[in-house]
Scaffold this motif. Sequence first.
Motif, PDB file in Angstrom:
ATOM      1  N   PRO A 216      -3.370   0.816   0.113  1.00 45.89           N
ATOM      2  CA  PRO A 216      -2.540   0.425   1.268  1.00 45.89           C
ATOM      3  C   PRO A 216      -2.961   1.104   2.563  1.00 45.89           C
ATOM      4  O   PRO A 216      -2.514   0.705   3.639  1.00 45.89           O
ATOM      5  CB  PRO A 216      -1.127   0.881   0.870  1.00 45.89           C
ATOM      6  N   THR A 241      -3.946  -4.600   1.826  1.00 45.78           N
ATOM      7  CA  THR A 241      -2.905  -4.979   0.859  1.00 45.78           C
ATOM      8  C   THR A 241      -1.899  -5.890   1.564  1.00 45.78           C
ATOM      9  O   THR A 241      -1.707  -5.794   2.781  1.00 45.78           O
ATOM     10  CB  THR A 241      -2.153  -3.756   0.306  1.00 45.78           C
ATOM     11  N   PRO A 242      -1.233  -6.761   0.806  1.00 45.77           N
ATOM     12  CA  PRO A 242      -0.231  -7.640   1.427  1.00 45.77           C
ATOM     13  C   PRO A 242       0.827  -6.858   2.202  1.00 45.77           C
ATOM     14  O   PRO A 242       1.232  -7.263   3.298  1.00 45.77           O
ATOM     15  CB  PRO A 242       0.368  -8.373   0.224  1.00 45.77           C
ATOM     16  N   GLY A 243       1.240  -5.719   1.675  1.00 48.93           N
ATOM     17  CA  GLY A 243       2.248  -4.925   2.372  1.00 48.93           C
ATOM     18  C   GLY A 243       1.756  -4.405   3.704  1.00 48.93           C
ATOM     19  O   GLY A 243       2.467  -4.432   4.709  1.00 48.93           O
ATOM     20  N   THR A 244       0.532  -3.933   3.717  1.00 46.99           N
ATOM     21  CA  THR A 244      -0.008  -3.372   4.965  1.00 46.99           C
ATOM     22  C   THR A 244      -0.300  -4.460   5.995  1.00 46.99           C
ATOM     23  O   THR A 244       0.085  -4.334   7.153  1.00 46.99           O
ATOM     24  CB  THR A 244      -1.278  -2.543   4.662  1.00 46.99           C
ATOM     25  N   SER A 246       1.005  -7.364   6.280  1.00 49.83           N
ATOM     26  CA  SER A 246       2.209  -8.062   6.755  1.00 49.83           C
ATOM     27  C   SER A 246       2.889  -7.309   7.894  1.00 49.83           C
ATOM     28  O   SER A 246       3.671  -7.886   8.649  1.00 49.83           O
ATOM     29  CB  SER A 246       3.192  -8.292   5.604  1.00 49.83           C
TER      30      SER A 246
END
Lengths: 370, 370
Positions: A216, A241-244, A246
């Motif tokens: 991340p 990463t998708p979390g980062t 986004s």
Amino acid sequence: MTAFSRFTPLAASLPATVPFVGPEAIERQRGLAVRARIGANESGFGPAPSVLSTIAEKSGEIWKYNDPENHALKGALAAHLGLTPQNFVIGEGIDDLLGLIVRLVIEPGMPVVTSLGAYPTFNFHVNGFGGRLVTAPYRDDREDLDALLALVRQEDAPLVYFANPDNPMGSWWDAQDVIAFARALPPTTLLVLDEAYSETAPEGSIPAADALIDLPNVIRTRTFSKAYGLAGARVGYGIGTPGTVSAFDKIRNHFGMPRLSTEAALAALADKAYLVDVVGRIKAARERIAGIAEANGLTPLPSATNFVAIDAGRDGVYARAIVDGLMEHGVFIRMPGVAPLNRCIRVSTGLPADLDLFEAALPKVLKAIG
Amino acid sequence: MTAFSRFTPLAASLPATVPFVGPEAIERQRGLAVRARIGANESGFGPAPSVLSTIAEKSGEIWKYNDPENHALKGALAAHLGLTPQNFVIGEGIDDLLGLIVRLVIEPGMPVVTSLGAYPTFNFHVNGFGGRLVTAPYRDDREDLDALLALVRQEDAPLVYFANPDNPMGSWWDAQDVIAFARALPPTTLLVLDEAYSETAPEGSIPAADALIDLPNVIRTRTFSKAYGLAGARVGYGIGTPGTVSAFDKIRNHFGMPRLSTEAALAALADKAYLVDVVGRIKAARERIAGIAEANGLTPLPSATNFVAIDAGRDGVYARAIVDGLMEHGVFIRMPGVAPLNRCIRVSTGLPADLDLFEAALPKVLKAIG
């Protein structure tokens, strides 16, 4: 000049600097015309003919805003790299993404680690958000991974910038070293791994697309401005990463992407044969630039990019004289900004006609400045 | 989703909202195709044919970065409006400029005045920099200048947003009222006077280009996205004193403007005959939309823009049902976000074929929802 009196203290304190002076401004300032535009690491080879056909075909749709979710381009990039669309953020060039990254991470006074003489536009954004630049010198004309890591730890820095391959020197690290560096960073330090020149890098220097995708604290940035020949389109992307990735959606200009640029990037991505061809031409041009340098008693550095840094053998004043002298012949090049890198000039690859002009002008300039 | 753990507290606190959901996302979410794209205040009439010719002619130059000083476009705008190039800042649409303005002026917690239900993207940027929105309700479906001024004074607000003509209601003020409002503001309050729809506004509603040019606390914003039919190009500009607009150079993405977009804007500005023609077609389309509304027992509001707000006579739930119902017929429109404005639907002007679809679908939708 009378300005609004209540800009933030940070805004009021910033100088009116620019990361780069454009060739058009140099033309205006000096009353000279650029005949060989080989200074901004653009691609004079241009984009694929299929890209220009797509622009022609889609130009009638320019009245429509672009899809703010960039659905098609994220999907195409995911397919291209074997990742998922959720691993991508799209921006108006890497420059735009760098500004957003700094904004997401840096509050005034926070330390940001980079190399002394590395990409000025990153520094521009760090200064613009009040960050404090902490720099490691290059070692043997490469960014110094050990020194960067040591500075990150020493400063407990939330952000570090590293480009592989590197601009302005054209140098690179092996993929395994890059991976080891990323994995050694504290999870509280975000790495911007700038891979603007990934398409022209040698085998084994670019980590696999999924090599860091579990982290991340890593964002890899890439662009259509270099090998794809679309600098004027302004399309860059970040991988994470998708979390980062986004997190960008909280602050980015959702309707900022130009519609034809997005179409151009999609077409460029689809034309794999052209990319292979143009990378070959870039390599040939690098070799020719190196040969011209050697023929004039200068030392070309090995390059993994679409430009060649050439050691002119003296100091920054001398290199500047070469840059300015070449411009008098209509040859626009650039040079690194700080010592000891600024003993070099930096020549972008380009069409044979552009390099002909460089080849003809360089000995005249060297003779004139003595 | 695992995200980087050390975003700034502000960034971490922001929701993942977007100012607008694009029509492409609605198509994907609902499995429907847009047949009449009359919801985003784009111009289905498109840009001038001369603009498309220019794009075709210049597309081969897309490998070059745009001139970061935007010299040509500033010069053309200055000539167009009788001002100097130093009065302009160029951005990737007004949205980009709004983000930069908020960044230059707002620190976390500072009050920012706007109207309740006015442009969501401005609010998005205010939230993104931690500003505190303070809102005045619309009065008689217009932004309430007296209330905005009172709030500015009450809060000692450093920033106030006012659009003339207004989006989403299409209403407007006379130029003399706008000038009086701007001149009544404290010099420590920056006015964003958003004139995105200036080209379609009635005589006497837009202050002369030089009417406020002495005020360092006013930035007027305009765009090529509306009447000029270039929403997908992303070209907006701000007008202000040289001192105020030069502040953008401290923080903007200097190489952010797309090259073909800039060429398109230059061509659009030069084709004055097309602008006159398209403004006529926009007015005719407004009248037709109003007629369709009346034929269905709804009340069109007067409009100075390229859209018509239509009072559907009930609440936001009812208006939303109309918007959603029209989409089932392939007709994409939007509606204001908050009460009491959200008793309305908002229909953009467009080609006769688009309005045919709207005309055919509206009575069916009204009947279906009862």
